[in-house]
Design a protein around this motif. Structure first.
Motif, PDB file in Angstrom:
ATOM      1  N   ALA A 118       0.731 -10.737 -60.423  1.00 18.86           N
ATOM      2  CA  ALA A 118      -0.479 -11.142 -61.127  1.00 18.86           C
ATOM      3  C   ALA A 118      -0.148 -12.097 -62.269  1.00 18.86           C
ATOM      4  CB  ALA A 118      -1.186  -9.904 -61.671  1.00 18.86           C
ATOM      5  N   THR A 119      -1.040 -13.062 -62.466  1.00 20.30           N
ATOM      6  CA  THR A 119      -0.855 -14.041 -63.539  1.00 20.30           C
ATOM      7  C   THR A 119      -2.107 -14.104 -64.401  1.00 20.30           C
ATOM      8  OG1 THR A 119      -1.727 -15.892 -62.255  1.00 20.30           O
ATOM      9  CG2 THR A 119       0.636 -15.460 -62.083  1.00 20.30           C
ATOM     10  N   ILE A 120      -1.921 -14.524 -65.656  1.00 20.50           N
ATOM     11  CA  ILE A 120      -3.041 -14.885 -66.521  1.00 20.50           C
ATOM     12  C   ILE A 120      -3.020 -16.401 -66.627  1.00 20.50           C
ATOM     13  CG2 ILE A 120      -4.109 -14.663 -68.790  1.00 20.50           C
ATOM     14  CD1 ILE A 120      -2.612 -12.088 -69.207  1.00 20.50           C
ATOM     15  N   ASP A 121      -4.080 -17.034 -66.190  1.00 19.02           N
ATOM     16  CA  ASP A 121      -4.154 -18.491 -66.250  1.00 19.02           C
ATOM     17  C   ASP A 121      -4.552 -18.981 -67.640  1.00 19.02           C
ATOM     18  OD1 ASP A 121      -3.504 -18.809 -63.523  1.00 19.02           O
ATOM     19  OD2 ASP A 121      -5.566 -18.318 -62.973  1.00 19.02           O
ATOM     20  N   ASP A 123     -10.137  -2.673 -69.197  1.00 19.87           N
ATOM     21  CA  ASP A 123      -9.057  -1.686 -69.246  1.00 19.87           C
ATOM     22  C   ASP A 123      -9.420  -0.515 -70.170  1.00 19.87           C
ATOM     23  OD1 ASP A 123      -8.427  -2.284 -71.905  1.00 19.87           O
ATOM     24  OD2 ASP A 123      -6.525  -3.253 -71.442  1.00 19.87           O
ATOM     25  N   PRO A 124      -8.558   0.522 -70.263  1.00 17.77           N
ATOM     26  CA  PRO A 124      -8.892   1.704 -71.058  1.00 17.77           C
ATOM     27  C   PRO A 124      -9.142   1.430 -72.540  1.00 17.77           C
ATOM     28  CG  PRO A 124      -7.082   2.192 -69.562  1.00 17.77           C
ATOM     29  CD  PRO A 124      -7.318   0.718 -69.496  1.00 17.77           C
ATOM     30  N   ASP A 125      -8.654   0.323 -73.052  1.00 21.27           N
ATOM     31  CA  ASP A 125      -8.853  -0.010 -74.464  1.00 21.27           C
ATOM     32  C   ASP A 125      -9.948  -1.048 -74.676  1.00 21.27           C
ATOM     33  OD1 ASP A 125      -6.472   1.380 -76.079  1.00 21.27           O
ATOM     34  OD2 ASP A 125      -5.725   0.742 -74.128  1.00 21.27           O
ATOM     35  N   GLY A 126     -10.708  -1.333 -73.611  1.00 28.66           N
ATOM     36  CA  GLY A 126     -11.850  -2.220 -73.745  1.00 28.66           C
ATOM     37  C   GLY A 126     -11.553  -3.693 -73.597  1.00 28.66           C
ATOM     38  N   PHE A 127     -10.344  -4.052 -73.176  1.00 32.38           N
ATOM     39  CA  PHE A 127     -10.017  -5.461 -72.954  1.00 32.38           C
ATOM     40  C   PHE A 127     -10.575  -5.912 -71.604  1.00 32.38           C
ATOM     41  CE2 PHE A 127      -6.736  -4.238 -76.037  1.00 32.38           C
ATOM     42  CZ  PHE A 127      -6.919  -5.246 -76.966  1.00 32.38           C
ATOM     43  N   GLU A 128     -11.228  -7.054 -71.630  1.00 36.06           N
ATOM     44  CA  GLU A 128     -11.962  -7.542 -70.458  1.00 36.06           C
ATOM     45  C   GLU A 128     -11.162  -8.583 -69.671  1.00 36.06           C
ATOM     46  OE1 GLU A 128     -16.206  -9.828 -69.486  1.00 36.06           O
ATOM     47  OE2 GLU A 128     -15.774  -9.095 -71.513  1.00 36.06           O
ATOM     48  N   TRP A 129     -11.193  -8.436 -68.351  1.00 37.30           N
ATOM     49  CA  TRP A 129     -10.569  -9.376 -67.435  1.00 37.30           C
ATOM     50  C   TRP A 129     -11.611 -10.005 -66.537  1.00 37.30           C
ATOM     51  CZ3 TRP A 129      -5.150 -10.104 -66.291  1.00 37.30           C
ATOM     52  CH2 TRP A 129      -4.307  -9.451 -67.207  1.00 37.30           C
ATOM     53  N   ALA A 130     -11.373 -11.257 -66.160  1.00 39.63           N
ATOM     54  CA  ALA A 130     -12.294 -11.967 -65.287  1.00 39.63           C
ATOM     55  C   ALA A 130     -11.491 -12.805 -64.300  1.00 39.63           C
ATOM     56  CB  ALA A 130     -13.214 -12.865 -66.107  1.00 39.63           C
ATOM     57  N   THR A 131     -12.136 -13.177 -63.205  1.00 41.42           N
ATOM     58  CA  THR A 131     -11.545 -14.118 -62.253  1.00 41.42           C
ATOM     59  C   THR A 131     -12.197 -15.462 -62.450  1.00 41.42           C
ATOM     60  OG1 THR A 131     -13.166 -13.416 -60.592  1.00 41.42           O
ATOM     61  CG2 THR A 131     -11.006 -12.358 -60.549  1.00 41.42           C
TER      62      THR A 131
END
Length: 203
Positions: A2-5, A193-201
């Motif tokens: 997995a990568t973060i762009d 995630d469990p600490d409320g950090f948001e991920w998107a595609t």
């Protein structure tokens, strides 16, 4: 792997924020801004970190960031692990600039060796397992203190740090409430995630 762009920071004034980030760090599309006025107080739970080759390069980034409008949280100084300093961007995001070297070996540059997003989490083991379950593998782990995840060659490296420890690194109290005002975009999928950090595609 997995990568973060790129990461997107929520800011009150997108034009001013874009100007600041272009002048201070020059990370291009790896850092983006979007309108964001969700309530947020105190430490927002993350730091954005630049790893560079030597102290003079650290000082150069710190100086330019301060001239562009950042606030100093920790001036550049030697430590057990190297040399570094911390600034807070006008939008409130905390940036650390660091080098593992304590001595200069050449002239200062604007070269960045690694761009790291460090998330402050309540339980490193729980968060690590959450990310593994979402297809983000562990790259490095140092017990319950620090975990690096995903593809090390990603435009943005992801790391987990115990929240209080990360706040200490940032030079801020660990307390904070409200929105993190940051979104990570990559190929891991869309989730929180469990600490409320948001991920998107990426669309």
């Amino acid at each position: 792997m997995a990568t973060i762009d790129f990461v997107t920071i929520g800011v009150a004034d997108t034009t001013a924020a874009e100007q600041f980030y272009a002048a201070a760090f020059g990370l291009g599309d790896r850092v983006r801004v979007a309108p964001g006025d969700e309530p947020a107080t105190g430490f927002r739970g993350f730091t954005l970190s630049l790893v560079v080759s030597q102290p003079s390069t650290v000082d150069g980034f710190l100086s330019i960031a301060l001239a562009a409008g950042a606030t100093s949280l920790k001036p550049g100084a030697k430590s057990l692990w190297g040399y570094g300093g911390v600034v807070q961007a006008p939008d409130g995001a905390v940036w650390t600039i660091a080098s593992s070297s304590k001595k200069d070996t050449g002239p200062a540059t604007r070269e960045i060796d690694e761009f790291v997003l460090q998330l402050g989490v309540e339980d490193v083991d729980e968060s690590k397992q959450f990310y593994v379950d979402h297809g983000v593998p562990v790259a490095k782990a140092y017990g319950r203190k620090y975990v690096q995840l995903g593809d090390p060659s990603s435009p943005v490296t992801l790391a987990l740090y115990q929240r209080r420890g990360l706040a200490k690194v940032a030079g801020l109290p660990a307390e904070g409430t409200g929105s993190h005002r940051i979104v990570m975009t990559g190929d891991a999928g869309g989730f929180t995630d469990p600490d409320g950090f948001e991920w998107a595609t990426e669309a």
